[in-house]
Design an enzyme around this catalytic site. Structure first.
Site, PDB file in Angstrom:
ATOM      1  N   CYS A   7       2.605   8.273   8.443  1.00 52.95           N
ATOM      2  CA  CYS A   7       1.050   8.453   8.738  1.00 52.95           C
ATOM      3  C   CYS A   7       0.607   6.763   8.765  1.00 52.95           C
ATOM      4  CB  CYS A   7       0.181   9.218   7.974  1.00 52.95           C
ATOM      5  SG  CYS A   7       0.058   8.587   6.187  1.00 52.95           S
ATOM      6  N   ASN A  10       0.045   5.595   4.512  1.00 52.89           N
ATOM      7  CA  ASN A  10       0.972   6.110   3.538  1.00 52.89           C
ATOM      8  C   ASN A  10       0.385   6.462   2.000  1.00 52.89           C
ATOM      9  OD1 ASN A  10       4.383   5.129   1.943  1.00 52.89           O
ATOM     10  ND2 ASN A  10       3.641   7.078   2.553  1.00 52.89           N
ATOM     11  N   CYS A  12      -2.329   9.410   2.020  1.00 52.10           N
ATOM     12  CA  CYS A  12      -2.924  10.781   2.043  1.00 52.10           C
ATOM     13  C   CYS A  12      -1.748  11.917   2.749  1.00 52.10           C
ATOM     14  CB  CYS A  12      -4.269  10.841   2.913  1.00 52.10           C
ATOM     15  SG  CYS A  12      -5.446  10.042   2.208  1.00 52.10           S
ATOM     16  N   ARG A  13      -1.621  11.909   4.210  1.00 50.84           N
ATOM     17  CA  ARG A  13      -0.914  12.774   4.676  1.00 50.84           C
ATOM     18  C   ARG A  13       0.570  12.628   4.456  1.00 50.84           C
ATOM     19  NH1 ARG A  13      -3.099  11.777  10.654  1.00 50.84           N
ATOM     20  NH2 ARG A  13      -2.868   9.357   9.694  1.00 50.84           N
ATOM     21  N   SER A  14       1.247  11.554   4.740  1.00 53.54           N
ATOM     22  CA  SER A  14       2.811  11.214   4.618  1.00 53.54           C
ATOM     23  C   SER A  14       3.307  11.560   3.257  1.00 53.54           C
ATOM     24  CB  SER A  14       3.153   9.940   4.980  1.00 53.54           C
ATOM     25  OG  SER A  14       2.523   9.046   4.790  1.00 53.54           O
ATOM     26  N   ASP A 117      -6.506  13.122   9.399  1.00 52.67           N
ATOM     27  CA  ASP A 117      -6.488  12.444   8.216  1.00 52.67           C
ATOM     28  C   ASP A 117      -7.506  12.907   7.669  1.00 52.67           C
ATOM     29  OD1 ASP A 117      -6.387  10.455   6.471  1.00 52.67           O
ATOM     30  OD2 ASP A 117      -6.196   8.579   7.912  1.00 52.67           O
TER      31      ASP A 117
END
Length: 147
Positions: A7, A10, A12-14, A117
């Site tokens: 993301c 690095n 939140c999402r990933s 995000d």
């Protein structure tokens, strides 16, 4: 099999995708290695966002020991699959490729659309977690034939 989730920062999402995927492949005894990275360098060395840690923990997934790293071109040699969370991440990662073999490793995480995000909207962490978990389960089913 080695899989990288990517993301922007690095945090939140990933990290969620990394943690959920690792948790699921461990439960299945698949022996795959999962990691994550961000296209930007703002959070290198930092733990995931506290809200990502909290939503993952709610579902029994511990991502608290992960540390942010920036995606670099040598990563292409280390991973079989690189899944990105949105179009910007896709373009940024592709810009570092040197050949078709590297380009072929990069795919959008979702088949259709992007993983939003949640950084600026705390109410989005739960829906993002649900979206990530569902897709990780699908990916395991899709990739099992390659392992």
């Amino acid at each position: 099999m080695k899989i990288l989730m990517v993301c922007l920062g690095n945090i939140c999402r990933s990290p969620l995708a990394h943690g959920v995927m690792q948790h699921l492949v461990d439960e299945e005894g698949l022996g795959w290695s999962i990691d994550s990275a961000g296209t930007g360098d703002w959070h290198v060395g930092e733990a995931p966002d506290r809200r990502s840690i909290a939503v993952a923990k709610k579902y029994g997934v511990d991502i608290s020991t992960q540390r942010a790293q920036q995606f670099l071109s040598p990563f292409f040699a280390s991973y079989d699959h690189i899944f990105v969370m949105d179009e910007s991440n896709y373009r940024n990662v592709l810009s570092l490729t040197n050949d078709e073999k590297e380009r072929s490793k990069v795919r959008m995480f979702l088949k259709e659309g992007i993983v939003p995000d949640p950084y600026y909207d705390a109410n989005q962490f739960e829906p993002v977690y649900q979206m990530v978990e569902k897709r990780c389960r699908e990916l395991i089913a899709e990739l099992r034939g390659e392992a």
